[in-house]
Scaffold this motif. Structure first.
Motif, PDB file in Angstrom:
ATOM      1  N   LEU A 123      -7.592 -15.246  22.624  1.00  0.00           N
ATOM      2  CA  LEU A 123      -8.336 -15.219  21.364  1.00  0.00           C
ATOM      3  C   LEU A 123      -8.819 -13.828  20.953  1.00  0.00           C
ATOM      4  CD1 LEU A 123     -10.530 -18.418  21.856  1.00  0.00           C
ATOM      5  CD2 LEU A 123      -8.400 -18.204  20.558  1.00  0.00           C
ATOM      6  N   ILE A 124      -9.255 -13.034  21.892  1.00  0.00           N
ATOM      7  CA  ILE A 124      -9.854 -11.741  21.555  1.00  0.00           C
ATOM      8  C   ILE A 124      -8.799 -10.645  21.496  1.00  0.00           C
ATOM      9  CG2 ILE A 124     -11.665 -10.090  22.088  1.00  0.00           C
ATOM     10  CD1 ILE A 124     -12.662 -12.910  21.396  1.00  0.00           C
ATOM     11  N   LYS A 125      -8.172 -10.371  22.635  1.00  0.00           N
ATOM     12  CA  LYS A 125      -7.103  -9.377  22.703  1.00  0.00           C
ATOM     13  C   LYS A 125      -6.416  -9.485  24.061  1.00  0.00           C
ATOM     14  CE  LYS A 125     -10.212  -5.588  24.093  1.00  0.00           C
ATOM     15  NZ  LYS A 125     -10.627  -4.192  23.804  1.00  0.00           N
ATOM     16  N   PRO A 126      -5.187  -8.981  24.172  1.00  0.00           N
ATOM     17  CA  PRO A 126      -4.422  -9.154  25.422  1.00  0.00           C
ATOM     18  C   PRO A 126      -4.778  -8.160  26.509  1.00  0.00           C
ATOM     19  CG  PRO A 126      -3.080  -8.027  23.799  1.00  0.00           C
ATOM     20  CD  PRO A 126      -4.377  -8.365  23.107  1.00  0.00           C
ATOM     21  N   THR A 127      -5.899  -7.449  26.370  1.00  0.00           N
ATOM     22  CA  THR A 127      -6.375  -6.519  27.401  1.00  0.00           C
ATOM     23  C   THR A 127      -7.853  -6.770  27.639  1.00  0.00           C
ATOM     24  OG1 THR A 127      -6.958  -4.793  25.800  1.00  0.00           O
ATOM     25  CG2 THR A 127      -4.702  -4.768  26.694  1.00  0.00           C
ATOM     26  N   ILE A 128      -8.340  -6.286  28.787  1.00  0.00           N
ATOM     27  CA  ILE A 128      -9.772  -6.428  29.069  1.00  0.00           C
ATOM     28  C   ILE A 128     -10.195  -5.331  30.039  1.00  0.00           C
ATOM     29  CG2 ILE A 128      -9.576  -7.977  31.080  1.00  0.00           C
ATOM     30  CD1 ILE A 128     -11.944  -9.578  29.813  1.00  0.00           C
ATOM     31  N   THR A 129     -11.401  -4.842  29.881  1.00  0.00           N
ATOM     32  CA  THR A 129     -11.979  -3.868  30.807  1.00  0.00           C
ATOM     33  C   THR A 129     -13.070  -4.568  31.617  1.00  0.00           C
ATOM     34  OG1 THR A 129     -13.700  -3.181  29.248  1.00  0.00           O
ATOM     35  CG2 THR A 129     -11.583  -2.006  29.152  1.00  0.00           C
ATOM     36  N   ASN A 130     -13.555  -3.888  32.620  1.00  0.00           N
ATOM     37  CA  ASN A 130     -14.625  -4.448  33.438  1.00  0.00           C
ATOM     38  C   ASN A 130     -15.863  -4.727  32.586  1.00  0.00           C
ATOM     39  OD1 ASN A 130     -16.978  -4.569  35.323  1.00  0.00           O
ATOM     40  ND2 ASN A 130     -15.402  -4.162  36.863  1.00  0.00           N
ATOM     41  N   ALA A 131     -16.189  -3.796  31.694  1.00  0.00           N
ATOM     42  CA  ALA A 131     -17.369  -3.980  30.844  1.00  0.00           C
ATOM     43  C   ALA A 131     -17.198  -5.179  29.922  1.00  0.00           C
ATOM     44  CB  ALA A 131     -17.618  -2.708  30.034  1.00  0.00           C
ATOM     45  N   GLU A 132     -15.994  -5.322  29.358  1.00  0.00           N
ATOM     46  CA  GLU A 132     -15.742  -6.460  28.470  1.00  0.00           C
ATOM     47  C   GLU A 132     -15.795  -7.775  29.231  1.00  0.00           C
ATOM     48  OE1 GLU A 132     -12.825  -4.224  25.201  1.00  0.00           O
ATOM     49  OE2 GLU A 132     -11.984  -5.107  27.036  1.00  0.00           O
ATOM     50  N   LEU A 133     -15.322  -7.754  30.478  1.00  0.00           N
ATOM     51  CA  LEU A 133     -15.363  -8.973  31.281  1.00  0.00           C
ATOM     52  C   LEU A 133     -16.805  -9.355  31.617  1.00  0.00           C
ATOM     53  CD1 LEU A 133     -13.727 -11.160  32.735  1.00  0.00           C
ATOM     54  CD2 LEU A 133     -13.747  -9.704  34.776  1.00  0.00           C
ATOM     55  N   ARG A 134     -17.625  -8.377  31.928  1.00  0.00           N
ATOM     56  CA  ARG A 134     -19.029  -8.671  32.221  1.00  0.00           C
ATOM     57  C   ARG A 134     -19.704  -9.333  31.020  1.00  0.00           C
ATOM     58  NH1 ARG A 134     -18.973  -3.359  34.074  1.00  0.00           N
ATOM     59  NH2 ARG A 134     -20.554  -2.672  32.573  1.00  0.00           N
ATOM     60  N   ALA A 135     -19.411  -8.819  29.846  1.00  0.00           N
ATOM     61  CA  ALA A 135     -20.013  -9.393  28.644  1.00  0.00           C
ATOM     62  C   ALA A 135     -19.495 -10.806  28.375  1.00  0.00           C
ATOM     63  CB  ALA A 135     -19.722  -8.490  27.438  1.00  0.00           C
ATOM     64  N   PHE A 136     -18.192 -11.016  28.611  1.00  0.00           N
ATOM     65  CA  PHE A 136     -17.603 -12.321  28.305  1.00  0.00           C
ATOM     66  C   PHE A 136     -18.022 -13.387  29.313  1.00  0.00           C
ATOM     67  CE2 PHE A 136     -14.239 -15.477  27.586  1.00  0.00           C
ATOM     68  CZ  PHE A 136     -14.208 -15.504  26.195  1.00  0.00           C
ATOM     69  N   LEU A 137     -18.158 -13.013  30.596  1.00  0.00           N
ATOM     70  CA  LEU A 137     -18.517 -13.987  31.620  1.00  0.00           C
ATOM     71  C   LEU A 137     -20.023 -14.098  31.843  1.00  0.00           C
ATOM     72  CD1 LEU A 137     -15.834 -13.370  34.423  1.00  0.00           C
ATOM     73  CD2 LEU A 137     -15.725 -14.891  32.441  1.00  0.00           C
ATOM     74  N   HIS A 138     -20.806 -13.234  31.192  1.00  0.00           N
ATOM     75  CA  HIS A 138     -22.267 -13.200  31.358  1.00  0.00           C
ATOM     76  C   HIS A 138     -22.639 -12.821  32.799  1.00  0.00           C
ATOM     77  CE1 HIS A 138     -22.790 -16.258  27.777  1.00  0.00           C
ATOM     78  NE2 HIS A 138     -21.983 -15.246  27.505  1.00  0.00           N
ATOM     79  N   ILE A 139     -22.012 -11.767  33.312  1.00  0.00           N
ATOM     80  CA  ILE A 139     -22.297 -11.251  34.645  1.00  0.00           C
ATOM     81  C   ILE A 139     -22.758  -9.801  34.509  1.00  0.00           C
ATOM     82  CG2 ILE A 139     -21.279 -10.598  36.863  1.00  0.00           C
ATOM     83  CD1 ILE A 139     -19.418 -12.946  36.665  1.00  0.00           C
ATOM     84  N   ASP A 140     -23.830  -9.449  35.224  1.00  0.00           N
ATOM     85  CA  ASP A 140     -24.369  -8.093  35.125  1.00  0.00           C
ATOM     86  C   ASP A 140     -23.720  -7.118  36.094  1.00  0.00           C
ATOM     87  OD1 ASP A 140     -26.181  -8.865  33.149  1.00  0.00           O
ATOM     88  OD2 ASP A 140     -27.673  -9.496  34.642  1.00  0.00           O
ATOM     89  N   SER A 141     -23.210  -7.623  37.200  1.00  0.00           N
ATOM     90  CA  SER A 141     -22.736  -6.754  38.281  1.00  0.00           C
ATOM     91  C   SER A 141     -21.317  -6.253  38.038  1.00  0.00           C
ATOM     92  CB  SER A 141     -22.794  -7.501  39.608  1.00  0.00           C
ATOM     93  OG  SER A 141     -22.141  -6.773  40.635  1.00  0.00           O
ATOM     94  N   ILE A 142     -21.148  -4.936  37.985  1.00  0.00           N
ATOM     95  CA  ILE A 142     -19.825  -4.346  37.835  1.00  0.00           C
ATOM     96  C   ILE A 142     -18.980  -4.587  39.090  1.00  0.00           C
ATOM     97  CG2 ILE A 142     -20.571  -2.097  38.725  1.00  0.00           C
ATOM     98  CD1 ILE A 142     -18.695  -0.776  36.733  1.00  0.00           C
ATOM     99  N   ARG A 143     -19.649  -4.696  40.231  1.00  0.00           N
ATOM    100  CA  ARG A 143     -18.927  -4.937  41.488  1.00  0.00           C
ATOM    101  C   ARG A 143     -18.318  -6.333  41.515  1.00  0.00           C
ATOM    102  NH1 ARG A 143     -19.932  -7.454  46.136  1.00  0.00           N
ATOM    103  NH2 ARG A 143     -22.020  -8.032  45.404  1.00  0.00           N
ATOM    104  N   ILE A 144     -19.062  -7.332  41.044  1.00  0.00           N
ATOM    105  CA  ILE A 144     -18.569  -8.713  41.060  1.00  0.00           C
ATOM    106  C   ILE A 144     -17.388  -8.881  40.107  1.00  0.00           C
ATOM    107  CG2 ILE A 144     -19.139 -11.102  40.447  1.00  0.00           C
ATOM    108  CD1 ILE A 144     -21.979 -10.543  41.467  1.00  0.00           C
ATOM    109  N   THR A 145     -17.502  -8.348  38.887  1.00  0.00           N
ATOM    110  CA  THR A 145     -16.388  -8.480  37.942  1.00  0.00           C
ATOM    111  C   THR A 145     -15.182  -7.667  38.414  1.00  0.00           C
ATOM    112  OG1 THR A 145     -17.510  -6.768  36.618  1.00  0.00           O
ATOM    113  CG2 THR A 145     -17.706  -9.067  35.886  1.00  0.00           C
TER     114      THR A 145
END
Length: 322
Positions: A276-298
């Motif tokens: 739906l959004i775009k065919p790429t994702i960064t760690n920061a974008e994943l944190r925002a989409f999954l509602h996770i604060d930790s860069i290590r976990i994502t």
């Protein structure tokens, strides 16, 4: 049984519609009915096309090549053929419909109508659609120095549909058949086109050309319905209760509604982002989409999915992998 080259599978368009309807678009959103109507229409069409597999499997695989959903570019635009039945003597274009109700073909203006539940509306003439696809294919083949007869048919695969037409309107009726008589119709076409235009080697070469030039559709579904990414609901959805968003605690997704626990509930959510959004994702974008604060976990989540990527460390961009 004849081998059917499956070029469409579940189309990306349908997958994107499903993602919207399965939690990413609020039920009360103004375009929800439009999305649902298109989804129903698309899935009905796909069911109709799939039902044709049984009939087409009756063809001799030594003579015919069959392509489902081949999509080619011609003069700057793409065209997609529901089914292409190819042999050394001809290439048959099949336009498949799964409409219920009463289909009527009128000689005057070459128009067709569909009557259902007492309501009648004008629809695109599927015979003319098949004819247009055949014309585009003829031009595409000519651009590749290939000339072969290209007959065409509209195939009705809904056994509850009633087809009406003026018997004298042979220009239309000769290009219409119900799915149960499709093989007989193909036999008639084969008896008419008896002269080989391609030899076996040329037919194999054409197969390679078709498959190499096939370009699956990848529509911008948000643009189609005038949606912005900000209107897409984010978070991980509970696979049991459909609650959104569930919480991430100590390596596990936990649903506050049904107490579901999962280690992998994030995977469908990431796929929804790609669709739906775009065919790429960064760690920061994943944190925002999954509602996770930790860069290590994502980061661990992304590594676990074995996605292709470019860049190093925080500059990494991950790509959708079918």
């Amino acid at each position: 049984m004849s081998l059917i080259e499956e070029c469409s599978n579940i189309s990306l368009r349908v997958q994107k519609l499903e993602a919207l309807l399965n939690g990413r678009l609020p039920n009360q959103h103004p375009v929800w009915p439009d999305v649902m109507n298109e989804y129903k229409s698309r899935t009905a069409g796909q069911r109709g096309e799939k039902s044709l597999y049984f009939h087409l499997s009756m063809l001799l695989d030594s003579k015919y090549q069959i392509y489902h959903g081949i999509r080619l570019q011609y003069r700057g635009y793409y065209f997609q053929i529901d089914f292409l039945v190819l042999c050394t003597a001809f290439a048959l274009v099949l336009e498949v419909k799964n409409r219920s109700g009463e289909l009527k073909f009128e000689k005057e203006f070459n128009q067709s109508t569909c009557k259902k539940n007492g309501q009648e509306e004008r629809i695109k003439n599927p015979v003319l659609q098949a004819k247009l696809q055949a014309r585009k294919l003829r031009g595409w083949l000519k651009d590749h120095n290939i000339e072969i007869p290209i007959p065409y048919l509209f195939v009705n695969c809904n056994d509850k549909t009633l087809i009406l037409s003026d018997p004298q309107n042979e220009q239309i009726t000769s290009h219409i058949c119900n799915s149960e008589v499709l093989i007989e119709k193909i036999d008639q076409i084969a008896n008419y086109y008896k002269i080989d235009k391609l030899d076996a080697k040329e037919l194999r070469k054409l197969k390679r050309l078709l498959l190499s030039k096939h370009t699956p559709e990848n529509p911008d579904i948000l643009k189609q319905f005038n949606l912005s990414p900000n209107e897409i609901l984010t978070g991980v959805k509970c696979p049991i209760s459909n609650f959104l968003p569930v919480n991430y605690q100590y390596g596990t997704w936990r649903c506050p509604k049904c107490n579901m626990k999962s280690k992998t509930a994030h995977i469908p959510a990431i796929n929804d982002h790609f669709l739906l959004i775009k065919p790429t994702i960064t760690n920061a974008e994943l944190r925002a989409f999954l509602h996770i604060d930790s860069i290590r976990i994502t980061g661990k989540i992304l590594v676990s999915m074995n996605l292709p990527f470019t860049g190093k460390f925080r500059d990494r961009v991950y790509f959708f992998q079918k």
